[in-house]
Write a protein that holds these residues in place. Sequence first.
Motif, PDB file in Angstrom:
ATOM      1  N   THR A 158      15.633 -15.213  -5.534  1.00  0.00           N
ATOM      2  CA  THR A 158      15.456 -14.428  -6.752  1.00  0.00           C
ATOM      3  C   THR A 158      15.030 -13.022  -6.372  1.00  0.00           C
ATOM      4  OG1 THR A 158      13.189 -15.204  -6.887  1.00  0.00           O
ATOM      5  CG2 THR A 158      14.798 -16.330  -8.270  1.00  0.00           C
ATOM      6  N   GLN A 159      15.375 -12.095  -7.228  1.00  0.00           N
ATOM      7  CA  GLN A 159      15.026 -10.701  -6.987  1.00  0.00           C
ATOM      8  C   GLN A 159      13.567 -10.478  -7.376  1.00  0.00           C
ATOM      9  OE1 GLN A 159      16.933  -7.906  -5.700  1.00  0.00           O
ATOM     10  NE2 GLN A 159      14.781  -7.308  -5.627  1.00  0.00           N
ATOM     11  N   SER A 160      12.765 -10.015  -6.437  1.00  0.00           N
ATOM     12  CA  SER A 160      11.382  -9.675  -6.782  1.00  0.00           C
ATOM     13  C   SER A 160      11.343  -8.251  -7.340  1.00  0.00           C
ATOM     14  CB  SER A 160      10.493  -9.800  -5.552  1.00  0.00           C
ATOM     15  OG  SER A 160      10.984  -8.980  -4.522  1.00  0.00           O
ATOM     16  N   ARG A 161      10.186  -7.886  -7.906  1.00  0.00           N
ATOM     17  CA  ARG A 161      10.026  -6.532  -8.451  1.00  0.00           C
ATOM     18  C   ARG A 161       8.965  -5.786  -7.658  1.00  0.00           C
ATOM     19  NH1 ARG A 161      10.873  -6.079 -14.505  1.00  0.00           N
ATOM     20  NH2 ARG A 161       8.840  -5.082 -14.518  1.00  0.00           N
ATOM     21  N   LEU A 162       9.048  -4.477  -7.697  1.00  0.00           N
ATOM     22  CA  LEU A 162       8.108  -3.679  -6.896  1.00  0.00           C
ATOM     23  C   LEU A 162       6.678  -3.784  -7.409  1.00  0.00           C
ATOM     24  CD1 LEU A 162      10.094  -0.418  -6.170  1.00  0.00           C
ATOM     25  CD2 LEU A 162       9.472  -2.186  -4.555  1.00  0.00           C
ATOM     26  N   ASP A 163       6.523  -4.048  -8.709  1.00  0.00           N
ATOM     27  CA  ASP A 163       5.169  -4.111  -9.293  1.00  0.00           C
ATOM     28  C   ASP A 163       4.289  -5.115  -8.551  1.00  0.00           C
ATOM     29  OD1 ASP A 163       6.012  -3.015 -12.418  1.00  0.00           O
ATOM     30  OD2 ASP A 163       7.498  -3.911 -11.116  1.00  0.00           O
TER      31      ASP A 163
ATOM     32  N   PHE B  45       4.249  -5.587  -5.400  1.00  0.00           N
ATOM     33  CA  PHE B  45       3.884  -5.102  -4.063  1.00  0.00           C
ATOM     34  C   PHE B  45       3.060  -3.821  -4.108  1.00  0.00           C
ATOM     35  CE2 PHE B  45       7.931  -7.352  -3.628  1.00  0.00           C
ATOM     36  CZ  PHE B  45       7.618  -8.259  -2.627  1.00  0.00           C
ATOM     37  N   PHE B  46       3.413  -2.937  -5.060  1.00  0.00           N
ATOM     38  CA  PHE B  46       2.750  -1.636  -5.128  1.00  0.00           C
ATOM     39  C   PHE B  46       1.831  -1.610  -6.345  1.00  0.00           C
ATOM     40  CE2 PHE B  46       6.852   0.361  -3.216  1.00  0.00           C
ATOM     41  CZ  PHE B  46       6.524  -0.157  -1.975  1.00  0.00           C
ATOM     42  N   LYS B  47       0.691  -0.971  -6.184  1.00  0.00           N
ATOM     43  CA  LYS B  47      -0.254  -0.882  -7.296  1.00  0.00           C
ATOM     44  C   LYS B  47       0.085   0.299  -8.194  1.00  0.00           C
ATOM     45  CE  LYS B  47      -3.994  -1.843  -4.640  1.00  0.00           C
ATOM     46  NZ  LYS B  47      -5.186  -1.338  -4.077  1.00  0.00           N
ATOM     47  N   VAL B  48      -0.099   0.105  -9.496  1.00  0.00           N
ATOM     48  CA  VAL B  48       0.078   1.215 -10.430  1.00  0.00           C
ATOM     49  C   VAL B  48      -1.180   2.072 -10.381  1.00  0.00           C
ATOM     50  CG1 VAL B  48       0.416   1.848 -12.847  1.00  0.00           C
ATOM     51  CG2 VAL B  48       1.562  -0.163 -11.919  1.00  0.00           C
ATOM     52  N   LEU B  49      -0.979   3.376 -10.269  1.00  0.00           N
ATOM     53  CA  LEU B  49      -2.114   4.294 -10.161  1.00  0.00           C
ATOM     54  C   LEU B  49      -2.888   4.337 -11.474  1.00  0.00           C
ATOM     55  CD1 LEU B  49      -3.023   6.238  -7.836  1.00  0.00           C
ATOM     56  CD2 LEU B  49      -1.918   8.058  -9.119  1.00  0.00           C
TER      57      LEU B  49
ATOM     58  N   HIS C  84      12.640  -1.927 -12.201  1.00  0.00           N
ATOM     59  CA  HIS C  84      11.468  -1.990 -11.306  1.00  0.00           C
ATOM     60  C   HIS C  84      11.747  -2.731 -10.003  1.00  0.00           C
ATOM     61  CE1 HIS C  84       8.091  -0.867 -14.348  1.00  0.00           C
ATOM     62  NE2 HIS C  84       9.232  -0.253 -14.624  1.00  0.00           N
TER      63      HIS C  84
ATOM     64  N   GLN D   3       2.888   6.020 -11.932  1.00  0.00           N
ATOM     65  CA  GLN D   3       2.844   6.359 -10.516  1.00  0.00           C
ATOM     66  C   GLN D   3       2.375   5.140  -9.727  1.00  0.00           C
ATOM     67  OE1 GLN D   3       3.265   9.571  -8.641  1.00  0.00           O
ATOM     68  NE2 GLN D   3       4.654   9.721 -10.374  1.00  0.00           N
ATOM     69  N   LEU D   4       3.077   4.830  -8.671  1.00  0.00           N
ATOM     70  CA  LEU D   4       2.700   3.678  -7.856  1.00  0.00           C
ATOM     71  C   LEU D   4       2.056   4.137  -6.556  1.00  0.00           C
ATOM     72  CD1 LEU D   4       5.796   1.323  -8.162  1.00  0.00           C
ATOM     73  CD2 LEU D   4       3.620   1.142  -9.320  1.00  0.00           C
ATOM     74  N   VAL D   5       1.088   3.361  -6.112  1.00  0.00           N
ATOM     75  CA  VAL D   5       0.483   3.624  -4.815  1.00  0.00           C
ATOM     76  C   VAL D   5       1.222   2.772  -3.791  1.00  0.00           C
ATOM     77  CG1 VAL D   5      -1.629   3.550  -3.464  1.00  0.00           C
ATOM     78  CG2 VAL D   5      -1.729   3.998  -5.914  1.00  0.00           C
TER      79      VAL D   5
ATOM     80  N   PRO E  59      12.401  -7.135  -1.870  1.00  0.00           N
ATOM     81  CA  PRO E  59      13.297  -8.132  -1.271  1.00  0.00           C
ATOM     82  C   PRO E  59      13.632  -9.253  -2.239  1.00  0.00           C
ATOM     83  CG  PRO E  59      11.056  -8.463  -0.483  1.00  0.00           C
ATOM     84  CD  PRO E  59      11.023  -7.244  -1.363  1.00  0.00           C
TER      85      PRO E  59
ATOM     86  N   ILE F 285      13.593 -13.174  -2.762  1.00  0.00           N
ATOM     87  CA  ILE F 285      12.691 -14.182  -2.207  1.00  0.00           C
ATOM     88  C   ILE F 285      13.272 -15.566  -2.429  1.00  0.00           C
ATOM     89  CG2 ILE F 285      10.378 -15.184  -2.459  1.00  0.00           C
ATOM     90  CD1 ILE F 285       9.372 -12.333  -3.014  1.00  0.00           C
TER      91      ILE F 285
END
Lengths: 14, 257
Positions: free
Chosen positions: A3-8, A10-14, B44, B125-127, B253, B255
């Motif tokens: 399945t396609q994961s999302r960036l949210d 992995f990365f934190k929202v500022l 996203h 904004q993402l860190v 990626p 998964i």
Amino acid sequence: DSTQSRLDGFFKVL
Amino acid sequence: MFEARLPQGQILKKLIEAVRELVTDANFECKPSGLSLQAMDSSHVSLVSLLMRADGFDPYQCDRNRTLGINLRTLASVLKCSSNDDIITIRAEDDGDSAILIFESPSSDRLSEFDLKLVDIDNEQLVIPDTQYDAVVRMPSAEFQRIVRDMQILGDSVTIACSKDGVKFSANGEIGSGSVRLKQSSAVDSEDDAVTVDLQQAVSLTFALRYLSLFSKAAPLSPTVTLSFSKDVPLLVEFRIADMGHLRFYLAPKIDE
């Protein structure tokens, strides 16, 4: 199968 | 006032061509140190991160931080009105609600000016955490573009496996399967033609080809591309922009279930 994961997950929202 | 004059105006044209299908609207953050942009695609899954340092412009003037929200499709259309050898200036008045683009021919005998209305963009904004990658692959950007195009014949996703021998791209779908294996270059005439793998540990990850294909549109920006991998971490695809900065793409990626 994969399945396609999302960036949210992995990365934190500022 | 903000004013940035880019002698190699075609860099901006190539940049916007590379991101306009991924991101519709984006905030250009203008600071004394330079120009940056960070934007995610609507689902996203991927992120674009652009940096153009002030010293790459001539001149660059930024009295105070400004955020210029611009529709990239509009910007791409306007940039099509410039010639490849034009010098491009971006200007924004302190109290203005528009960005001005000026295209100047090398001999300065033709000057065109376009006033683009700014748009309000609610941008998260993402860190991006600092990552020690398991494998960093450097290869010619044209080769990357070709492999992505070839793998798309077979399926929607590609598995990229990095080992001490090199890097292997493989895909399979209803019509069959295929792979492209690149060995580390031993001796090449030009560094730009080399394939190198800087490996901490072997890693294999699967990614959606649709996004890699969009990233590969940045190939005209740089002769080489760097792909950085770590297990279960977004892929980083980086194109250097001359000596002035970079265009980075991150891709989450796929998964295994």
